[in-house]
Design a protein around this motif. Structure first.
Motif, mmCIF file in Angstrom:
data_model
loop_
_atom_site.group_PDB
_atom_site.id
_atom_site.type_symbol
_atom_site.label_atom_id
_atom_site.label_comp_id
_atom_site.label_asym_id
_atom_site.label_seq_id
_atom_site.Cartn_x
_atom_site.Cartn_y
_atom_site.Cartn_z
ATOM 1 N N TYR A 126 0.712 -1.289 -0.114
ATOM 2 C CA TYR A 126 -0.466 -0.071 0.204
ATOM 3 C C TYR A 126 0.947 0.843 0.047
ATOM 4 N N LEU A 173 4.057 7.150 3.052
ATOM 5 C CA LEU A 173 4.201 5.746 3.551
ATOM 6 C C LEU A 173 4.137 4.697 2.710
ATOM 7 N N PHE A 198 3.103 0.614 3.054
ATOM 8 C CA PHE A 198 2.831 -0.522 3.629
ATOM 9 C C PHE A 198 3.532 -2.038 3.470
ATOM 10 N N PHE A 225 -2.009 -8.191 8.765
ATOM 11 C CA PHE A 225 -1.205 -7.466 9.772
ATOM 12 C C PHE A 225 -0.082 -6.903 8.586
ATOM 13 N N PHE A 226 -0.054 -5.395 9.216
ATOM 14 C CA PHE A 226 0.595 -4.138 8.629
ATOM 15 C C PHE A 226 2.218 -4.301 9.384
ATOM 16 N N GLY A 227 2.968 -3.761 8.520
ATOM 17 C CA GLY A 227 4.527 -3.576 9.079
ATOM 18 C C GLY A 227 4.441 -1.566 8.853
ATOM 19 N N PRO A 228 5.680 -1.997 9.651
ATOM 20 C CA PRO A 228 6.292 -0.123 10.595
ATOM 21 C C PRO A 228 6.356 0.364 9.319
ATOM 22 N N ARG A 241 8.884 5.468 5.543
ATOM 23 C CA ARG A 241 8.967 6.785 4.397
ATOM 24 C C ARG A 241 9.963 6.511 3.421
ATOM 25 N N GLY A 283 2.557 2.124 11.126
ATOM 26 C CA GLY A 283 1.806 1.008 10.055
ATOM 27 C C GLY A 283 0.719 1.144 11.192
ATOM 28 N N PRO A 284 -0.627 0.828 10.560
ATOM 29 C CA PRO A 284 -2.347 0.707 10.700
ATOM 30 C C PRO A 284 -2.019 -0.811 11.715
#
Lengths: 113, 110
Positions: A35, A88, A90, A103-106, A109, B43-44
Motif C-alpha cells: 500500500y 509511506l 506499507f 497485519f501491517f508492517g511499520p 517512509r 503502520g495500521p
C-alpha cells in the motif's frame, strides 16, 4: 510474536533515482499486500501476491514493479522516482485460508527530493 | 465496485465522552470487515475482524458491531491515548485486495 518487517524504515532519494523496498511477512503467511499512503490519506492498494504469484494490481504506476520470492518476502522496485512518490509504503501479510487478520508492517517512509 | 465510507472524517471528544464511528460498506460477498488504529507515521494496528451481521467484538474501551450495511466502532469513556486515526477495511470475494475507508481522525482532549 513475530510481526511484519519492512526495510529500510526511511529512504531519501533524488528524482529519477531508483528505490527498492523490502517486506518480510509474518511466518506462514502466504499473501502479501503493498500500500501507498500519502499525507492525510488512507492506504491505497498497489499490488498483492499469493504464493509468490501476483494476484492483483491496484493503482501502481508502470514505473513500479514487485515480486514475491521463494521465502515469501517481497520487494517493491520503484524507478524514475518522482516527487509525488514521496509517501509511506506499507506492506501487509495474511494467510489466505484464515483471512481473519491482516497485519501491517511499520512502513517505509520514502522522501524524493 | 466494493466501497467503504467512513464518518465522520474527524471527531473531537472530551475525555470520558463516549461516541461511535461509522463505516458503511458495499461489497460483493463480505468475507471480513476490519478495524485498524493508526498513529501518525506508523503502520495500521489491527483491532478487530467481524465476519457476519450481528457479530460484536470488544477490546478495552472499544466495541465493534456489524450489520449488513455498516459497522460501528463504539468508544466508551475515551482517554487521550485513544487519539488516533481509525481505519475500516473490507475483504470481499476478491481475496486479493482490501478496500479501505478514508478513516476517522479521533482527538480526545483531557
Amino acid at each position: 510474536a513475530a510481526g511484519v518487517i519492512q526495510s529500510p524504515r526511511h529512504l531519501i532519494k533524488e528524482k529519477r533515482e531508483t528505490a527498492t523496498l523490502k517486506c518480510y511477512p509474518i511466518p506462514r503467511h502466504d499473501t502479501v499486500y503493498w500500500y501507498q499512503q500519502g499525507p492525510g490519506q488512507d492506504p491505497q492498494f498497489l499490488i498483492s501476491f499469493y504464493e509468490k504469484m501476483q494476484s492483483d494490481k491496484g493503482s501502481i504506476p508502470d514505473r513500479f514493479s514487485a515480486q514475491q520470492f521463494s521465502d515469501y518476502h517481497s520487494e517493491l522496485n520503484m524507478s524514475s522516482l518522482e516527487l509525488g512518490d514521496s509517501a509511506l509504503y506499507f506492506c501487509a501479510s495474511t494467510r489466505r485460508d484464515s483471512y481473519n487478520e491482516q497485519f501491517f508492517g511499520p512502513g517505509t517512509r520514502l522522501t524524493v527530493l | 465496485e466494493d466501497q467503504v465510507t467512513q464518518s465522520p472524517e474527524a471527531l473531537r471528544l472530551q475525555e470520558g465522552e463516549s461516541s461511535s464511528l461509522n463505516c458503511s460498506y458495499t461489497v460483493s460477498g463480505l468475507r471480513g470487515l476490519f478495524w485498524y488504529r493508526q498513529d501518525p507515521g506508523k503502520g495500521p494496528e489491527f483491532l478487530f475482524t467481524l465476519y457476519s451481521a450481528g457479530e460484536e467484538k470488544e477490546k478495552e474501551r472499544l466495541k465493534a458491531t456489524l450489520t449488513k450495511k455498516e459497522s460501528f466502532l463504539h468508544i466508551t469513556a475515551p482517554k487521550p491515548e485513544d487519539s488516533a486515526t481509525y481505519l475500516c477495511a473490507v475483504l470481499g470475494n476478491n481475496f486479493n485486495k482490501f478496500y479501505f475507508g478514508s478513516g476517522t481522525k479521533l482527538n480526545v482532549k483531557p
